[in-house]
Design an enzyme around this catalytic site. Sequence first.
Site, mmCIF file in Angstrom:
data_model
loop_
_atom_site.group_PDB
_atom_site.id
_atom_site.type_symbol
_atom_site.label_atom_id
_atom_site.label_comp_id
_atom_site.label_asym_id
_atom_site.label_seq_id
_atom_site.Cartn_x
_atom_site.Cartn_y
_atom_site.Cartn_z
ATOM 1 N N THR A 149 -2.779 -13.270 13.004
ATOM 2 C CA THR A 149 -1.780 -13.209 14.186
ATOM 3 C C THR A 149 -1.803 -13.289 15.528
ATOM 4 O O THR A 149 -2.424 -11.280 15.705
ATOM 5 C CB THR A 149 -0.420 -11.995 13.726
ATOM 6 O OG1 THR A 149 0.066 -12.255 12.651
ATOM 7 C CG2 THR A 149 0.920 -12.274 14.817
ATOM 8 N N GLY A 202 -15.833 -8.072 22.716
ATOM 9 C CA GLY A 202 -16.974 -8.466 22.786
ATOM 10 C C GLY A 202 -18.164 -8.523 20.929
ATOM 11 O O GLY A 202 -18.854 -9.130 21.110
ATOM 12 N N ALA A 249 -12.410 -8.786 27.042
ATOM 13 C CA ALA A 249 -11.530 -8.700 28.372
ATOM 14 C C ALA A 249 -11.515 -7.571 29.363
ATOM 15 O O ALA A 249 -10.954 -6.913 30.562
ATOM 16 C CB ALA A 249 -9.761 -8.912 27.663
ATOM 17 N N HIS A 250 -11.962 -6.192 28.461
ATOM 18 C CA HIS A 250 -11.737 -4.980 29.415
ATOM 19 C C HIS A 250 -13.137 -4.148 30.083
ATOM 20 O O HIS A 250 -12.711 -3.498 30.597
ATOM 21 C CB HIS A 250 -11.039 -3.613 28.518
ATOM 22 C CG HIS A 250 -12.872 -3.414 27.249
ATOM 23 N ND1 HIS A 250 -13.280 -2.385 28.055
ATOM 24 C CD2 HIS A 250 -13.349 -4.099 26.628
ATOM 25 C CE1 HIS A 250 -14.468 -2.423 26.726
ATOM 26 N NE2 HIS A 250 -14.199 -3.499 25.686
ATOM 27 N N CYS A 283 -21.350 2.384 24.820
ATOM 28 C CA CYS A 283 -21.402 2.562 23.485
ATOM 29 C C CYS A 283 -23.165 2.548 22.419
ATOM 30 O O CYS A 283 -22.151 3.309 21.320
ATOM 31 C CB CYS A 283 -21.680 0.621 22.715
ATOM 32 S SG CYS A 283 -20.298 0.249 24.281
ATOM 33 N N ASN A 302 -25.749 -4.610 30.075
ATOM 34 C CA ASN A 302 -24.943 -3.713 29.981
ATOM 35 C C ASN A 302 -25.480 -2.265 30.675
ATOM 36 O O ASN A 302 -24.726 -1.403 31.181
ATOM 37 C CB ASN A 302 -24.196 -2.892 29.281
ATOM 38 C CG ASN A 302 -25.021 -3.230 27.701
ATOM 39 O OD1 ASN A 302 -25.785 -3.575 27.771
ATOM 40 N ND2 ASN A 302 -24.852 -1.986 26.947
HETATM 41 N N1 PLP Z 1 -21.642 -6.652 25.167
HETATM 42 C C1 PLP Z 1 -22.127 -6.067 26.110
HETATM 43 C C2 PLP Z 1 -23.522 -6.765 27.237
HETATM 44 C C3 PLP Z 1 -21.252 -4.634 26.568
HETATM 45 O O1 PLP Z 1 -21.717 -3.956 27.375
HETATM 46 C C4 PLP Z 1 -20.866 -4.124 25.313
HETATM 47 C C5 PLP Z 1 -19.360 -3.259 25.721
HETATM 48 O O2 PLP Z 1 -20.146 -2.320 26.350
HETATM 49 C C6 PLP Z 1 -20.232 -4.838 24.028
HETATM 50 C C7 PLP Z 1 -21.384 -6.010 24.076
HETATM 51 C C8 PLP Z 1 -19.628 -4.847 23.138
HETATM 52 O O3 PLP Z 1 -18.221 -5.685 24.210
HETATM 53 P P1 PLP Z 1 -16.442 -4.424 23.678
HETATM 54 O O4 PLP Z 1 -16.395 -3.160 24.127
HETATM 55 O O5 PLP Z 1 -15.189 -5.625 23.668
HETATM 56 O O6 PLP Z 1 -16.408 -4.882 21.819
#
Ligand code: PLP
Length: 376
Positions: free
Chosen positions: A238, A72, A201-202, A325, A152
């Site tokens: 790759t 993301g 993906a996660h 995050c 989020n």
């Molecule tokens: N955008 C949103 C709304 C998210 O909740 C997150 C991760 O929590 C991200 C972007 C970042 O994604 P990634 O963890 O795959 O870098």
Amino acid sequence: MKRHIYADNAATTKLDAEAFAAMKIWLLDEYANASQQYSFARKPRAAIKQAREIIAECINAEPQEIFFTSGGTESDNWAIKSAVLANLNERPHIITSAIEHKAILNSCAAMQNLGCTVTKLPVDARGVVSPDDLASSILPQTKIISVMTANNEIGTIQPVKKLCEIAHEHGKIFHTDAVQAVGHIPIDVKNLGVDMLSASAHKFNAPKGVGFLYVRAGVKLFPYLDGGAQEYGMRAGTENVAAIVGMAVALKKNISALETNQKHIIGLEKLFIRELEENNIPHVRNGAEPTLPGLISLSFDGKDGEKILHRMDLMGISISTGSACDGNKNQISHVLKALNLSESLAKGTIRISLGKNNTLEDVRAIVTALKKVLGD
Ligand code: PLP
């Protein structure tokens, strides 16, 4: 042994066993570099092609509109920076919202350092962006509008289709960060009308470190990683075949079971709220309908969200205070600030995010633990 309850599915999700099984062959046996010319590379190349087709179908896109990324954060960076890099000498203007993930907000800040201007649209108390605010913020030099599909921290779902229509009426490109939405609510890029969309993906039971950026055919895209010819020469490196295949398998599985999963998760959420009320636990729920199924942001006036998290952790329950995050301890999250929540409520905020693997028993155990922690 104490049972572990995972209730932080907005931070990440458990890898699906079928996705894991489908990944193994590309790591252990068919490990060729998919770009090579010999026959050993044919199978991984075909697997990537098939994964691209599956993913495209899951969001009603065309395969050539799917660009694989590392997740993301990269997809968001690419969308914002591509719009700016393609128009650097015009002092581009970017419009986003005040409640975006840091992957968008910090990409915008980095572009501001290069001379761009940024407008952050406010949200109302429910966390919703106003279409009128967007319309009145668009400038001739606006190069991209980026508003997330679902938040989020509080789960609020934005009126993406409407916002996108406004962007297009003004001839502007619209991107949405759908990291929390893909695999959890129906996403149809043609129906939404978006020009670009980020996914990770996660967040949908696939491996970490892989994701994709949807870019509508005809939208000008600036190459993000320079090097080899992978991803149509737009994102060199790759390919991570196993992760890409795992992502496709997990997404297809989640999309096929979307209604069943949603029903299950909404059932859990309703029970959770009912139990909170029946146990007389005073709380404020942040965000508003429509919200992401299972994402519950709760504020407890005068309490300390950090302390609640740690006490729950000791009881074997994983929850979050805000966004994983953005785990900066002493700061109130920018999302809660944008909601104009009082400091006392904001500090006492936790996020519980239930997923398809959670059970009714989990929910009851979480409420029992919360009651104990808040009562002490
Ligand atoms: N955008 C949103 C709304 C998210 O909740 C997150 C991760 O929590 C991200 C972007 C970042 O994604 P990634 O963890 O795959 O870098």
